[in-house]
Write an enzyme that holds these catalytic residues in place. Structure first.
Site, PDB file in Angstrom:
ATOM      1  CD  GLN A  45       7.589  -3.597   5.579  1.00  0.00           C
ATOM      2  OE1 GLN A  45       6.620  -3.854   4.871  1.00  0.00           O
ATOM      3  NE2 GLN A  45       8.050  -2.362   5.739  1.00  0.00           N
ATOM      4  CD  GLN A  53       8.503   2.765   5.258  1.00  0.00           C
ATOM      5  OE1 GLN A  53       7.457   2.159   5.413  1.00  0.00           O
ATOM      6  NE2 GLN A  53       8.534   4.055   4.990  1.00  0.00           N
ATOM      7  N   GLY A  87      -0.167  -2.829   8.773  1.00  0.00           N
ATOM      8  CA  GLY A  87      -1.463  -2.749   8.102  1.00  0.00           C
ATOM      9  C   GLY A  87      -1.252  -2.905   6.610  1.00  0.00           C
ATOM     10  N   GLY A  88      -0.338  -2.110   6.100  1.00  0.00           N
ATOM     11  CA  GLY A  88      -0.046  -2.176   4.680  1.00  0.00           C
ATOM     12  C   GLY A  88       1.325  -1.611   4.416  1.00  0.00           C
ATOM     13  CG  MET A  89       5.636  -1.800   2.551  1.00  0.00           C
ATOM     14  SD  MET A  89       6.179  -0.360   3.516  1.00  0.00           S
ATOM     15  CE  MET A  89       7.174   0.507   2.291  1.00  0.00           C
ATOM     16  CD  GLU A  90       4.713   3.201   1.977  1.00  0.00           C
ATOM     17  OE1 GLU A  90       4.082   2.456   2.742  1.00  0.00           O
ATOM     18  OE2 GLU A  90       5.571   4.012   2.373  1.00  0.00           O
ATOM     19  CG  ASN A  91       6.214  -2.833  -1.010  1.00  0.00           C
ATOM     20  OD1 ASN A  91       7.122  -2.141  -0.561  1.00  0.00           O
ATOM     21  ND2 ASN A  91       5.735  -3.874  -0.341  1.00  0.00           N
ATOM     22  CG  HIS A 129      -2.040   5.160   4.705  1.00  0.00           C
ATOM     23  ND1 HIS A 129      -1.920   6.274   5.503  1.00  0.00           N
ATOM     24  CD2 HIS A 129      -0.795   4.625   4.623  1.00  0.00           C
ATOM     25  CE1 HIS A 129      -0.664   6.394   5.887  1.00  0.00           C
ATOM     26  NE2 HIS A 129       0.042   5.404   5.369  1.00  0.00           N
ATOM     27  CD  GLU A 130      -0.344   1.189   2.964  1.00  0.00           C
ATOM     28  OE1 GLU A 130       0.710   1.682   2.535  1.00  0.00           O
ATOM     29  OE2 GLU A 130      -0.588   1.102   4.195  1.00  0.00           O
ATOM     30  CG  HIS A 180       2.484   5.840   1.050  1.00  0.00           C
ATOM     31  ND1 HIS A 180       3.318   6.783   1.600  1.00  0.00           N
ATOM     32  CD2 HIS A 180       1.987   5.129   2.097  1.00  0.00           C
ATOM     33  CE1 HIS A 180       3.328   6.648   2.922  1.00  0.00           C
ATOM     34  NE2 HIS A 180       2.522   5.657   3.246  1.00  0.00           N
ATOM     35  CD  GLU A 206       3.966   6.649   6.443  1.00  0.00           C
ATOM     36  OE1 GLU A 206       2.781   6.824   6.109  1.00  0.00           O
ATOM     37  OE2 GLU A 206       4.629   5.659   6.075  1.00  0.00           O
ATOM     38  CG  ASP A 248      12.132  -0.284  11.898  1.00  0.00           C
ATOM     39  OD1 ASP A 248      11.973   0.300  10.802  1.00  0.00           O
ATOM     40  OD2 ASP A 248      12.456  -1.490  11.986  1.00  0.00           O
ATOM     41  CE1 TYR A 289       1.615   5.960   8.970  1.00  0.00           C
ATOM     42  CE2 TYR A 289       3.349   6.253  10.593  1.00  0.00           C
ATOM     43  CZ  TYR A 289       2.816   5.562   9.521  1.00  0.00           C
ATOM     44  OH  TYR A 289       3.475   4.483   8.999  1.00  0.00           O
ATOM     45  NE  ARG A 304      -2.795  -3.631  11.012  1.00  0.00           N
ATOM     46  CZ  ARG A 304      -3.927  -3.010  10.715  1.00  0.00           C
ATOM     47  NH1 ARG A 304      -5.041  -3.697  10.576  1.00  0.00           N
ATOM     48  NH2 ARG A 304      -3.941  -1.708  10.544  1.00  0.00           N
ATOM     49  CE  LYS A 358      -4.718   0.032  14.349  1.00  0.00           C
ATOM     50  NZ  LYS A 358      -5.502   0.588  13.257  1.00  0.00           N
TER      51      LYS A 358
HETATM   52 ZN   LIG Z   1       2.093   5.099   5.220  1.00  0.00          ZN
END
Ligand SMILES: [Zn+2]
Length: 650
Positions: free
Chosen positions: A183, A185, A312-316, A339-340, A343, A362, A417, A425, A599, A601
């Site tokens: 991860q 970012q 939740g997710g990472m937009e790799n 969302h991802e 991106h 975001e 971070d 967002y 997670r 969140k």
């Molecule tokens: Zn995002």
């Protein structure tokens, strides 16, 4: 990345106190250095303040020597929790007399650096690895020879790498094989690759990755769906991406196709359920292409991670990383996929140049996400999701440091971070909704299309965006929006009074039913909830009175089995209310929940609520069991909440 409004307060509380003191000086030095470089380069614009261009979170001398391509050759060593091998860094000299290449690293062991000539011959090169700064890591300075365009760095990452998580077999769904994922970012790529770790830098990359034979490696690059399982994998990322989008996952993975361009990689346990849950992904791509132009990245696959994934997710790019906590069985949480995917236009294609400009990434993505949901479902769904987001934002800004409620945030050397809150967002999204409402959807869509085209594969700052916005929208259609309004959106704290306030008709009905139940006018037997969506349940629970009686809670629990719900978001909302009210019936469920999910969140607000309500002993006992299963980022956050007096290192 998808985090949530609710977690930001805790993130900020811990990371700010942890990091800010030690980094200011170094960040300032780095800034001054880049500033000097910039002045040298651009003498004609001395009068203009160009500090907005400086990336205070990177040591890289990207104005002198700029990385263009990486060739990674790494072995994944599960027993040592290391990536070990070498990376070839190709670069362009922007200043022909540049003598050094300056890179970012964190907790890397550098064995040797060599210069590579056009025939591939290596000669040793001098390098200096500086002491570690708590936020930025260690500056790596490599001496360059005249005419040299490529260096090779032999290195290994270390077990404490902030950007990698190493899971034992017991921490995976299958329990048989280990798992590792990255991860990167915001600034964690430097913990597994020595690189110019700034979102303003773009590199293509190729990789050879060696793993134990029975495991599959996947990366944010072209992944061959039918690659043989042999422990030797090749990847090619031909589009230039910022280093924070370089990503790798290794585990007992299988692939299942969802459409011509889409599929899921997952452990066997989640393979069928995730392919079913996310089967609309292909249609989401079609929808987004129709609105904002072609998808430029080839395939779009999903990697379903173990539940400890902290986000939740990472937009790799080409391969979004996704938490399994959104596999709800009813597609109620698939806005995460929207969302991802979004991106792929906002963020991966058009990128924030510094982390102060995160809202450009975001905010646009949250806007596009909601537009996808409106097209895929209907306005009712997208309105509910917007209303929930804005409720969360309004709640969150009350507890954020006031400076952190500004879209164009000032970070002053803090960990980037810290910039991840509901502000970039949802406030960012509402700014775009505001523009859409003032200019009309048709005009605004045209503007967005042109914006994505004009800045494709580029990075930009907020002031650069403002100039572009003025030229292509504000000045073009005068009288719709004032400069004062734009300034308030981008540079003032808190939320503008004229911020759009999304409402949902469905929620108005829920509110009426809730009020009647609380006042005793309506018995639960007579409350018609069988058609309620997850969003209506979330709205209902989130808006129950904070002093609701334990009897009423027990009544709700008996009627709707809220303590045992399998929807992770609904469970989170209910558990949080239960903690705040001291409804101890949930304690076993709460313990299981905190141990099985990592997670941030979903877990951070629960630990925080436990500590705030003097249930610290319970929090500490459960955390002692859960901690080893959490990602280093989640550990850092929860450490600071559960043991606030004890300084922790990330
Ligand atoms: Zn995002």
């Amino acid at each position: 990345m998808l985090v949530s409004a609710v977690l930001a307060m805790s993130l900020i509380a811990c990371q700010q106190s942890e990091n800010s003191q030690t980094t200011k000086t170094d960040a300032k030095n780095a800034s001054e250095k880049s500033q000097q470089a910039m002045k040298k380069e651009m003498p004609k614009v001395e009068a203009e303040d160009l500090s907005y261009l400086i990336d205070e979170h990177s040591y890289a001398n990207k104005d002198e020597v700029l990385l263009t391509h990486l060739d990674l050759d790494l072995e994944v060593l599960f027993d040592k929790k290391q990536l070990k091998g070498h990376v070839d860094l190709s670069f362009e000299r922007l200043q022909s007399n540049a003598q050094q290449l300056i890179l970012d690293t964190r907790d890397l062991t550098i064995d040797r650096v060599t210069s590579i000539d056009s025939d591939g011959n290596e000669t040793d090169t001098q390098f200096v690895l500086a002491d570690k700064d708590a936020v930025l890591g260690s500056k790596l300075t490599v001496e360059l020879k005249d005419g040299e365009e490529k260096v090779r760095i032999y290195y290994n990452s270390n077990p404490q790498a902030s950007g990698l998580q190493w899971l034992t077999p017991e921490q995976t769904a299958g329990k048989k094989e280990p798992f590792m994922f990255s991860q990167a970012q915001a600034i964690h790529a430097r913990s597994f690759i020595p690189v110019q770790d700034s979102p303003d830098v773009r590199v293509t990359y190729k990789a050879n990755i060696k793993t134990p034979k029975q495991l599959l490696a996947v990366m944010s690059a072209y992944n061959e769906p039918n690659t043989p399982l042999d422990g030797d994998y090749q990847f090619d990322m031909p589009q230039a991406i910022p280093p924070y989008l370089i990503a790798i996952g290794v585990g007992d993975l299988q692939f299942k196709s969802m459409g011509p361009r889409t599929g899921v990689y997952s452990e066997a346990a989640y393979l069928d359920s995730s392919a079913k849950e996310f089967e609309d992904t292909e249609q989401m791509i079609d929808i987004t292409e129709a609105m904002y132009g072609p998808y430029l990245w080839g395939r779009y696959d999903l990697l379903i991670l173990p539940p400890s994934f902290p986000f939740g997710g990472m937009e790799n790019p080409r391969l979004s990383f996704i938490t399994p906590t959104v596999i709800a069985g009813d597609k109620s949480l698939i806005n995460l996929i929207a969302h991802e995917l979004a991106h792929s236009w906002s963020g991966n294609l058009v990128t924030n140049a510094t982390w102060r400009d995160l809202w450009l990434n975001e905010g646009f993505t949250s806007y596009v996400e909601n537009r996808i949901m409106e097209e895929l479902f209907d306005e009712n769904r997208s309105e509910m999701e917007n209303a929930l987001s804005v409720q969360g934002l309004r709640q969150q800004v009350k507890s954020l440091p006031v400076g952190d409620t500004i879209l164009h945030i000032t970070l002053d050397g803090r960990d980037p971070d810290d910039a991840f809150s509901g502000v970039p967002y949802t406030k960012g999204q509402m700014f775009l909704v505001f523009l859409e409402q003032r200019f009309g959807r048709e005009t605004f869509d045209k503007f967005l299309n042109q914006y994505f085209g004009d800045f494709a594969f580029k990075s930009l700052t907020t002031p650069e965006f403002e100039k572009y916005l003025d030229k292509h929208l504000i000045a073009k259609y005068p009288g719709k929006v004032t400069q004062a309004e734009i300034d308030e959106w981008l540079h003032s704290p808190m939320l503008p009074e004229f911020m759009p306030n999304p409402q949902s008709n469905a929620f108005i009905k829920v509110d009426a039913a809730s009020a009647d139940f609380i006042s005793g006018k309506l018995a639960l037997n007579d409350m018609v909830t069988d058609k309620w969506s997850i969003h209506e349940w979330l709205h209902f629970i989130n808006n129950l009175p904070q002093d609701i009686s334990l009897e009423k809670m027990a009544e709700l629990d008996k009627a709707f089995d809220l303590t045992t719900t399998t929807n992770n978001e609904v469970a989170h909302a209910w558990l949080k209310l239960a903690i705040n009210r001291g409804y101890g019936v949930v304690n076993q469920r709460l313990e299981d929940y905190l141990i099985s999910i990592g997670r941030r969140k979903l877990i951070v607000p629960l630990y925080k609520a436990l500590m705030d309500t003097k249930q610290g002993d319970f929090a500490k006992r459960v955390y002692a069991i859960a901690r080893s299963g959490y990602h280093p980022l989640a550990q850092g956050t929860v450490d600071a909440i559960v043991n606030p007096a004890k300084p922790v290192s990330k």
